[in-house]
Each structure stands twice: as C-alpha cells, then as structure tokens.
Design an enzyme around this catalytic site. Structure first.
Site, short mmCIF file in Angstrom:
data_model
loop_
_atom_site.label_atom_id
_atom_site.label_comp_id
_atom_site.label_asym_id
_atom_site.label_seq_id
_atom_site.Cartn_x
_atom_site.Cartn_y
_atom_site.Cartn_z
CG ASP A 186 -2.01 -1.06 1.11
OD1 ASP A 186 -2.16 -1.64 0.01
OD2 ASP A 186 -2.72 -1.31 2.10
CG ASP A 188 -1.70 3.92 3.33
OD1 ASP A 188 -1.21 2.78 3.17
OD2 ASP A 188 -2.91 4.11 3.57
CD GLU A 251 -7.98 -6.28 -0.55
OE1 GLU A 251 -9.13 -6.04 -0.19
OE2 GLU A 251 -6.97 -5.78 0.00
NE ARG A 283 -12.12 2.79 4.12
CZ ARG A 283 -13.01 1.97 4.70
NH1 ARG A 283 -14.15 1.70 4.14
NH2 ARG A 283 -12.74 1.44 5.87
C1 BGN Z 1 -10.59 -6.93 7.89
C2 BGN Z 1 -10.82 -6.84 6.40
C3 BGN Z 1 -9.48 -6.78 5.69
C4 BGN Z 1 -8.68 -5.61 6.24
C5 BGN Z 1 -8.54 -5.76 7.74
C6 BGN Z 1 -7.75 -4.66 8.37
C7 BGN Z 1 -12.90 -7.98 5.69
C8 BGN Z 1 -13.51 -9.30 5.24
C9 BGN Z 1 -14.73 -9.65 6.05
C10 BGN Z 1 -14.42 -10.08 7.44
N1 BGN Z 1 -11.58 -8.01 5.97
O1 BGN Z 1 -11.81 -6.93 8.56
O2 BGN Z 1 -9.68 -6.64 4.31
O3 BGN Z 1 -7.41 -5.54 5.64
O4 BGN Z 1 -9.80 -5.83 8.32
O5 BGN Z 1 -8.30 -3.41 8.17
O6 BGN Z 1 -13.55 -6.99 5.78
#
Ligand code: BGN
Length: 335
Positions: A186, A188, A251, A283
């Site tokens: 990323d 940042d 993702e 965001r």
């Molecule tokens: C999680 C996110 C991640 C993110 C981290 C940190 C989801 C999937 C559903 C549970 N995953 O909750 O993508 O990197 O937090 O911010 O939202």
C-alpha cells in the site's frame, strides 16, 4: 721411426679428442635450460602460480566477478526515524546516481540474490507516494536489493480494485525484467526498521505485521494486508489474486485463503522488526467497503482456480517512466 711417428699421432689425436669432448660438454651445460622446479626458489614458484590462476575478484565493477550479496546486508541500523508532519523534497533523490529511470536500482558491489518488483496500487494519493519514495528508496538500497518500483494507477471513476491492480503490476513488471520476487505494498505504509527486508522467503511473507494504527499488533492471525511479498512460484501456485473485489476489504483475506488452501503458511518478521507507520487519511471516495466481501471470502476454494492471473484482462492507458518509479495507468473495467 715409423712406429714412433704413429704413436705420436695417436697421442695427438687422443689429446685433440679430449679437448673437443671437454669443449662440447661445457657448451652443452650452458645452453640447456635447467628444469624450473630445480633452480627456482619457492617465491618464484608462487609468483608463477599467481600469474596463471588469478584469485577470485571480490570487489570489481565487472558483474561477472561480483560476489553474491550477503543474507544480512552489512549497513542496516535497526529502528528508523519516519515522520509525516513535514513535507518532503525529492530533488536530491532524483539526482541519485544509484537510481536509474523508472525507479530501478541494482547494487554496484554485489549481486542480489533476488530480483524484486515492488507493486503499489494507486489512485489520487500523490502526497503519500512522495513520502513512500522519500523513505523507501534509501532503505531498499541499503537492503542491497535489485529492485524496480511500479505504481499501478486505476483509471476512471469506478470503485477501487486493489487486488486486480496488483495482478496488473505483476504482469507488467515481468514484461520489463526477469523479476522473481514481488512485494505488494500500500502507498501509505512505511516500515520503521530497516531489518524488515523487502524480499521473498520460503513461505509467502507478511511484512507490515505491527502497524501503528493497530497499536503495533497484528489485528488477527490470518491478516495478510498492507505489505506482503511472494516469489513468482508462490504467486503462480495460488493463481495470483482475485479480480472481483471492488471496494474496500476482504481481498487480502481471499489471498490468505488461497495460500492456506495451497498448503502454504505465512512467514513474518518479529514484531519489533515489523513495525510500520501509516500515513493518516480518510477513506477514499471511490473505495467504499465492499458489501460482497463476506460471501466472497467464503467461496475462495471454489473461485480461486478460475478467477486470478489466468483470467486477468485490462488495458494499459499510459506507461510513464518517471525518475523514481514507473507509472502505469490502467483501465481494469468495472464491477
Ligand atoms: C478486515 C478486512 C481486511 C482488512 C482488515 C484490516 C474484511 C472481510 C470480512 C471479514 N476483511 O476486517 O480486508 O485488511 O480488516 O483493516 O472486511
């Protein structure tokens, strides 16, 4: 009388032959070279060997004779000062003779063990990118990496798709150089310890393990977001990343599922070494959270073989070689 004359002649002949023989023998020894091992002292022998078999060169500009870079780079210092309160200037870095166009660097004193492409998914974060370049180029050089920086910018106004941009970065970087390791970062996130080496390991590597926004802890054990590194082999084993996560979240969990379904585990630096700072921001407008993420990560096992690097489509809108990075603007379609 005849008898005496004959005897005298014989004596003269014998004398003549002896003189001739002596003369001949003297000449023979003078012209024949003596065997070297008999008439040269040990010093001469050593010198002859040195001339014939040069010792391996350890410090030369010629790439063929450079040694391999050590596992642990010699000039690392540990914790670093990273500060986002004042703006940074890139002018000095842009004149760095160790960097070539497109943000490429190859160590001059040793041969790197890996060729690392650093892929940054991007949109509208110019001021974050400035900090990233300012702190990361000196650090990556100190880590003696043979690396290139690729900023993959999503064109248009559709929802952001981080994982698909990472797939594009992987593909585009390989068109340029024979990279065998990929760091996905990323824009940042900056590590605050130079012992956190941006390279690949036996298992997929998670690098941003102690982020300030999570109070320098892992938010959960399977967390694979922020900064990660995978060898080409590891990346291909999971068919790359999903292309259909539009918007924020999930993702990275899908990528974790892929690794785990292919029998891999996550390698991480120790917490103290894996500390990093995030540049605070709100965001992005076009990166609202993805409502489909919960269902998608429950189906990774079914989707991972058909959705990934083998199904990736996109169009390069522009490719620009900046001094400190290669920028690739891409049209990756819409949800
Ligand atoms: C999680 C996110 C991640 C993110 C981290 C940190 C989801 C999937 C559903 C549970 N995953 O909750 O993508 O990197 O937090 O911010 O939202």
């Amino acid at each position: 009388m005849l008898n005496r004359t004959c005897s005298l002649l014989v004596v003269v002949c014998v004398l003549h032959m002896s003189v001739m023989l002596l003369f001949y023998l003297k000449n023979f020894t003078r012209n024949t070279p003596a065997p070297t091992h008999l008439n040269r002292g040990p010093e001469t022998v050593r010198l002859t060997l040195t001339e014939e078999e040069p010792a391996p060169q350890t410090d030369s500009e010629d790439n063929n004779t450079l040694p391999q870079c050590p596992d642990t780079p010699p000039n690392l210092v540990g914790p670093l000062q990273v500060d986002f309160s004042d703006p940074v200037k890139l002018e000095k870095l842009e004149k760095d003779p160790q960097l070539s166009l497109g943000g490429r660097h190859t160590p001059s004193k040793c041969v790197s063990q890996q060729k690392v492409a650093i892929i940054i998914p991007f949109r509208n974060r110019e001021h974050h990118l400035k900090y990233w370049l300012f702190y990361m180029h000196p650090l990556l050089q100190k880590q003696q990496l043979d690396y290139g920086v690729y900023v993959i910018e999503q064109d248009g106004e559709n929802k952001f798709n981080r994982a698909k941009l990472l797939n594009v970065g992987y593909t585009e970087a390989l068109k340029e150089y024979d990279y065998n390791c990929f760091v996905f970062s990323d824009v940042d996130l900056i590590p605050v310890d130079d012992r956190n080496i941006y390279k690949c390991f036996d298992q997929p590597r998670h690098l941003s393990v102690a982020m300030d926004k999570f109070r320098f802890r892992l938010p959960y054990k399977q967390y694979f977001g922020g900064v990660s590194a995978m060898s080409k082999k590891q990346y291909l084993k999971i068919n790359g990343f999903p292309n259909n996560f539009w918007g924020w979240g999930g993702e990275d969990d899908d990528i974790y599922n892929r690794l785990s379904y292919r029998g891999m585990t996550i390698s991480r630096p120790a917490g103290a070494i894996g500390r990093c700072k995030m540049i605070r921001h709100t965001r992005d407008k076009l990166n609202e959270s993805n409502p489909q993420r919960f269902t998608r990560i429950h189906h990774t096992r079914q989707t991972m073989d058909t959705d990934g690097i083998n199904s990736l489509t996109y169009k390069v809108v522009a490719l620009e070689k900046k001094q400190l990075y290669t920028k690739i603007i891409v049209d990756i379609g819409k949800p």
